[in-house]
Scaffold this motif. Structure first.
Motif, PDB file in Angstrom:
ATOM      1  N   THR A   1       1.008  -1.157   0.037  1.00 16.29           N
ATOM      2  CA  THR A   1      -0.074   0.051  -0.152  1.00 16.29           C
ATOM      3  C   THR A   1       1.051   1.218  -0.026  1.00 16.29           C
ATOM      4  OG1 THR A   1      -1.696  -1.113   1.152  1.00 16.29           O
ATOM      5  CG2 THR A   1      -1.682   1.125   1.206  1.00 16.29           C
ATOM      6  N   LEU A   2       0.984   1.928  -1.423  1.00 15.63           N
ATOM      7  CA  LEU A   2       1.892   3.050  -1.275  1.00 15.63           C
ATOM      8  C   LEU A   2       1.251   4.161  -1.837  1.00 15.63           C
ATOM      9  CD1 LEU A   2       4.876   1.146  -3.045  1.00 15.63           C
ATOM     10  CD2 LEU A   2       4.805   1.855  -0.627  1.00 15.63           C
ATOM     11  N   LYS A   3       1.519   5.348  -1.286  1.00 15.01           N
ATOM     12  CA  LYS A   3       0.972   6.668  -2.088  1.00 15.01           C
ATOM     13  C   LYS A   3       1.620   7.265  -3.215  1.00 15.01           C
ATOM     14  CE  LYS A   3      -0.749   8.460   2.493  1.00 15.01           C
ATOM     15  NZ  LYS A   3      -1.056   9.136   3.648  1.00 15.01           N
ATOM     16  N   LYS A   4       0.750   7.557  -4.105  1.00 16.57           N
ATOM     17  CA  LYS A   4       1.221   8.541  -5.349  1.00 16.57           C
ATOM     18  C   LYS A   4       2.072   9.508  -4.696  1.00 16.57           C
ATOM     19  CE  LYS A   4      -1.870   6.944  -8.979  1.00 16.57           C
ATOM     20  NZ  LYS A   4      -2.818   7.444  -9.974  1.00 16.57           N
ATOM     21  N   LEU A   5       2.995   9.918  -5.734  1.00 18.04           N
ATOM     22  CA  LEU A   5       3.732  11.342  -5.475  1.00 18.04           C
ATOM     23  C   LEU A   5       2.728  12.378  -6.038  1.00 18.04           C
ATOM     24  CD1 LEU A   5       6.541  12.809  -5.248  1.00 18.04           C
ATOM     25  CD2 LEU A   5       6.802  12.455  -7.568  1.00 18.04           C
ATOM     26  N   GLU A   6       2.206  11.931  -7.058  1.00 14.62           N
ATOM     27  CA  GLU A   6       1.273  13.031  -7.684  1.00 14.62           C
ATOM     28  C   GLU A   6       0.078  13.572  -6.811  1.00 14.62           C
ATOM     29  OE1 GLU A   6      -0.709  11.202 -10.917  1.00 14.62           O
ATOM     30  OE2 GLU A   6      -1.311  13.162 -11.838  1.00 14.62           O
TER      31      GLU A   6
ATOM     32  N   TRP B   1      13.230   2.757  -8.272  1.00 16.50           N
ATOM     33  CA  TRP B   1      14.637   3.566  -8.885  1.00 16.50           C
ATOM     34  C   TRP B   1      14.594   4.692  -7.949  1.00 16.50           C
ATOM     35  CZ3 TRP B   1      13.686   8.993 -10.677  1.00 16.50           C
ATOM     36  CH2 TRP B   1      12.625   9.498 -10.273  1.00 16.50           C
ATOM     37  N   ALA B   2      15.666   5.582  -8.353  1.00 18.45           N
ATOM     38  CA  ALA B   2      16.083   6.758  -7.454  1.00 18.45           C
ATOM     39  C   ALA B   2      16.837   7.779  -8.491  1.00 18.45           C
ATOM     40  CB  ALA B   2      16.891   6.326  -6.476  1.00 18.45           C
ATOM     41  N   THR B   3      16.396   9.142  -8.090  1.00 22.16           N
ATOM     42  CA  THR B   3      17.053  10.257  -8.811  1.00 22.16           C
ATOM     43  C   THR B   3      18.629  10.240  -8.831  1.00 22.16           C
ATOM     44  OG1 THR B   3      16.723  11.870  -6.916  1.00 22.16           O
ATOM     45  CG2 THR B   3      14.972  11.773  -8.617  1.00 22.16           C
ATOM     46  N   TRP B   4      18.977   9.680  -7.985  1.00 22.07           N
ATOM     47  CA  TRP B   4      20.869   9.897  -7.643  1.00 22.07           C
ATOM     48  C   TRP B   4      21.354   8.673  -8.233  1.00 22.07           C
ATOM     49  CZ3 TRP B   4      21.616   5.027  -5.426  1.00 22.07           C
ATOM     50  CH2 TRP B   4      20.614   4.579  -4.605  1.00 22.07           C
ATOM     51  N   CYS B   5      20.456   7.801  -9.032  1.00 21.05           N
ATOM     52  CA  CYS B   5      21.209   6.696  -9.563  1.00 21.05           C
ATOM     53  C   CYS B   5      21.428   7.130 -11.042  1.00 21.05           C
ATOM     54  CB  CYS B   5      19.963   5.381  -9.471  1.00 21.05           C
ATOM     55  SG  CYS B   5      19.835   4.557 -10.628  1.00 21.05           S
ATOM     56  N   GLY B   6      22.448   6.688 -11.585  1.00 19.55           N
ATOM     57  CA  GLY B   6      22.659   6.976 -12.942  1.00 19.55           C
ATOM     58  C   GLY B   6      22.020   6.099 -14.046  1.00 19.55           C
ATOM     59  N   PRO B   7      22.137   4.772 -13.724  1.00 27.39           N
ATOM     60  CA  PRO B   7      21.288   3.863 -14.794  1.00 27.39           C
ATOM     61  C   PRO B   7      20.071   4.167 -14.733  1.00 27.39           C
ATOM     62  CG  PRO B   7      23.050   2.650 -13.369  1.00 27.39           C
ATOM     63  CD  PRO B   7      22.921   3.974 -12.882  1.00 27.39           C
ATOM     64  N   CYS B   8      19.284   4.534 -13.754  1.00 30.70           N
ATOM     65  CA  CYS B   8      17.819   5.000 -13.452  1.00 30.70           C
ATOM     66  C   CYS B   8      17.660   6.110 -14.445  1.00 30.70           C
ATOM     67  CB  CYS B   8      17.495   5.307 -12.151  1.00 30.70           C
ATOM     68  SG  CYS B   8      17.636   4.085 -10.796  1.00 30.70           S
ATOM     69  N   ALA B   9      18.491   7.080 -14.462  1.00 27.59           N
ATOM     70  CA  ALA B   9      18.333   8.443 -15.263  1.00 27.59           C
ATOM     71  C   ALA B   9      18.423   8.072 -16.781  1.00 27.59           C
ATOM     72  CB  ALA B   9      19.287   9.413 -15.199  1.00 27.59           C
TER      73      ALA B   9
ATOM     74  N   ILE C   1       4.448   7.468 -10.011  1.00 27.99           N
ATOM     75  CA  ILE C   1       5.638   7.236  -9.018  1.00 27.99           C
ATOM     76  C   ILE C   1       4.833   7.025  -7.537  1.00 27.99           C
ATOM     77  CG2 ILE C   1       7.593   8.460  -7.700  1.00 27.99           C
ATOM     78  CD1 ILE C   1       8.192   9.917 -10.246  1.00 27.99           C
ATOM     79  N   LEU C   2       5.265   5.972  -7.225  1.00 26.19           N
ATOM     80  CA  LEU C   2       4.971   5.755  -5.468  1.00 26.19           C
ATOM     81  C   LEU C   2       5.939   5.816  -4.534  1.00 26.19           C
ATOM     82  CD1 LEU C   2       3.241   2.114  -6.635  1.00 26.19           C
ATOM     83  CD2 LEU C   2       1.949   4.425  -6.277  1.00 26.19           C
ATOM     84  N   LEU C   3       5.612   6.366  -3.284  1.00 29.70           N
ATOM     85  CA  LEU C   3       6.590   6.648  -2.484  1.00 29.70           C
ATOM     86  C   LEU C   3       6.782   5.718  -1.601  1.00 29.70           C
ATOM     87  CD1 LEU C   3       5.337  10.316  -1.766  1.00 29.70           C
ATOM     88  CD2 LEU C   3       7.394   9.511  -3.337  1.00 29.70           C
TER      89      LEU C   3
ATOM     90  N   ASP D   1      15.076   7.974  -1.492  1.00 33.86           N
ATOM     91  CA  ASP D   1      15.121   9.385  -1.959  1.00 33.86           C
ATOM     92  C   ASP D   1      13.911  10.174  -1.559  1.00 33.86           C
ATOM     93  OD1 ASP D   1      15.949  11.192  -3.833  1.00 33.86           O
ATOM     94  OD2 ASP D   1      16.054   9.993  -5.521  1.00 33.86           O
ATOM     95  N   THR D   2      14.117  11.571  -1.903  1.00 28.70           N
ATOM     96  CA  THR D   2      12.830  12.403  -1.443  1.00 28.70           C
ATOM     97  C   THR D   2      12.000  12.726  -2.605  1.00 28.70           C
ATOM     98  OG1 THR D   2      13.843  14.394  -2.036  1.00 28.70           O
ATOM     99  CG2 THR D   2      14.555  13.257   0.174  1.00 28.70           C
ATOM    100  N   PRO D   3      10.539  13.240  -2.105  1.00 24.99           N
ATOM    101  CA  PRO D   3       9.675  13.451  -3.156  1.00 24.99           C
ATOM    102  C   PRO D   3      10.003  14.679  -3.776  1.00 24.99           C
ATOM    103  CG  PRO D   3       8.537  12.830  -0.947  1.00 24.99           C
ATOM    104  CD  PRO D   3      10.044  12.998  -0.887  1.00 24.99           C
ATOM    105  N   GLU D   4      10.679  15.543  -3.049  1.00 23.73           N
ATOM    106  CA  GLU D   4      11.340  16.944  -3.824  1.00 23.73           C
ATOM    107  C   GLU D   4      12.373  16.467  -4.959  1.00 23.73           C
ATOM    108  OE1 GLU D   4      11.478  16.544  -0.396  1.00 23.73           O
ATOM    109  OE2 GLU D   4       9.637  17.228  -0.127  1.00 23.73           O
ATOM    110  N   ASN D   5      13.036  15.638  -4.724  1.00 26.83           N
ATOM    111  CA  ASN D   5      13.969  15.233  -5.533  1.00 26.83           C
ATOM    112  C   ASN D   5      13.246  14.711  -7.090  1.00 26.83           C
ATOM    113  OD1 ASN D   5      16.230  15.994  -4.193  1.00 26.83           O
ATOM    114  ND2 ASN D   5      16.860  13.929  -3.923  1.00 26.83           N
ATOM    115  N   ALA D   6      12.216  13.923  -6.678  1.00 26.77           N
ATOM    116  CA  ALA D   6      11.371  12.996  -7.660  1.00 26.77           C
ATOM    117  C   ALA D   6      10.899  14.109  -8.631  1.00 26.77           C
ATOM    118  CB  ALA D   6      10.459  12.277  -7.101  1.00 26.77           C
ATOM    119  N   ARG D   7      10.137  15.175  -7.818  1.00 23.89           N
ATOM    120  CA  ARG D   7       9.495  16.190  -8.502  1.00 23.89           C
ATOM    121  C   ARG D   7      10.302  17.056  -9.588  1.00 23.89           C
ATOM    122  NH1 ARG D   7       6.868  16.844  -3.336  1.00 23.89           N
ATOM    123  NH2 ARG D   7       4.836  15.804  -3.703  1.00 23.89           N
ATOM    124  N   ASP D   8      11.499  17.286  -9.130  1.00 21.73           N
ATOM    125  CA  ASP D   8      12.601  18.271  -9.626  1.00 21.73           C
ATOM    126  C   ASP D   8      13.025  17.337 -10.984  1.00 21.73           C
ATOM    127  OD1 ASP D   8      14.278  20.245  -9.915  1.00 21.73           O
ATOM    128  OD2 ASP D   8      15.820  18.947  -9.289  1.00 21.73           O
ATOM    129  N   PHE D   9      13.156  16.028 -10.627  1.00 23.06           N
ATOM    130  CA  PHE D   9      13.591  15.036 -11.751  1.00 23.06           C
ATOM    131  C   PHE D   9      12.585  15.139 -12.983  1.00 23.06           C
ATOM    132  CE2 PHE D   9      13.876  10.966 -14.239  1.00 23.06           C
ATOM    133  CZ  PHE D   9      15.276  10.785 -13.978  1.00 23.06           C
TER     134      PHE D   9
END
Lengths: 174, 130
Positions: free
Chosen positions: A42-47, A67-75, A120-122, A102-110
């Protein structure tokens, strides 16, 4: 004669160990969860913060990407995911990305910078990541309509892997 | 005198066993979490248990161990939970079954083989001397 026998008794197991140790593809990390029922979540949507559960998604094939925003292969993988969502958006395939360490802020920025892919689920306490045995990102699980994990990709997705696994899930390109 | 010494040793052994048993019964939840944390391998480190790892994933895994201990789960249930997700690889104390038996059997085989080799070598040397 005996010396040769001793030599062979040492050599054969040594060569065997090297063969099995070095001959394996390190990307094919064994997953204890393949062929088993996917753990519920049960996860919450970032959106919008709405809750998404695995039970609510059952009945249709699902691709769950960690995935994560800090991960090169994910990008690098992000473009493949965007194309996948675009191509299969009107089929019964469901696609979700779980944010890992990772943080929701980083995901939004990405998303602002590179565009939206899958919803995206948190996973703030990493409960779902641990439930899925995730040890690094990216990792992607292909789950069939009855909720069974049919394949786990450790590392970046490739178009070939995606095609092959979607076929295995019975999803065809529109 | 001999009887008294034997009795004394026996009593001391019984006392040690009782103390060890009491120690086991008195293990606090924190001590249990710490002990279990030494038995589970950190998935993102090299041979480090989650209890000793500074990684975020290991910290969260320790939190889950804590939660499961608090929920009254047994050691086997908690270890099984992580084994089911990460495979037997996650256990730092592998079960003595299947291929794992080699870990116990191979050193014994090497020791016996080595001993046999030394005995044969010494005997041969003696035969040559004779």
């Amino acid at each position: 004669m005996k010396k040769w026998l001793v030599f062979l008794l040492i050599l054969i197991p040594t060569v065997g160990l090297f063969y099995f140790g070095l001959g394996r593809d390190p990307r094919l990390l064994p997953s204890a969860l393949v062929a088993k029922q996917a753990p519920d979540f049960t996860l919450k949507k970032l959106e919008d913060g709405t809750e998404v559960t695995l039970r609510g998604l059952s009945g249709k094939p699902l691709v769950l990407n960690f995935w994560a925003t800090w991960c090169g292969p994910c990008a690098a993988e992000h473009q493949i995911i965007r194309e996948l969502v675009k191509e299969y958006g009107k089929t019964n395939l469901q696609f979700y990305s779980v944010l890992y360490e990772d943080t929701p802020e980083n995901a939004r920025d990405f998303i602002r910078r590179y565009g939206a892919g899958a919803p995206i689920l948190l996973d703030p306490g990493l409960h779902t990541s641990i439930d899925y045995g995730v040890s690094g990102v990216p990792e992607t699980f292909f789950i069939n309509a009855s909720g069974k994990i049919v394949y786990k990709q450790a590392g970046m997705l490739t178009p070939d892997v995606v095609q092959e696994q979607l076929q295995a899930l019975g999803v065809t390109s529109p | 005198m001999k009887y008294k010494v034997t009795l004394g040793i026996l009593l001391a052994m019984i006392a040690c066993l009782l103390l060890a048993a009491c120690g086991e019964l008195k293990e606090t939840p924190d001590a249990r979490v710490e002990r279990l944390g030494k038995l589970i391998r950190c998935p993102v480190c090299r041979g480090v248990p989650i209890g000793d790892s500074p990684s975020e994933l290991s910290k969260q895994m320790m939190t889950m161990v804590n939660e499961q201990v608090a929920a009254g789960k047994s050691d086997d249930e908690i270890l099984f939970y992580f084994e089911q997700r990460y495979g037997e690889w996650a256990l730092l104390d592998p079960k003595p079954e299947g291929m794992n038996l080699l870990i116990w059997v191979l050193p014994l085989c090497f020791a016996l083989g080595g001993a046999g080799f030394i005995v044969a070598y010494v005997r041969k040397g003696k035969e040559r001397q004779d």
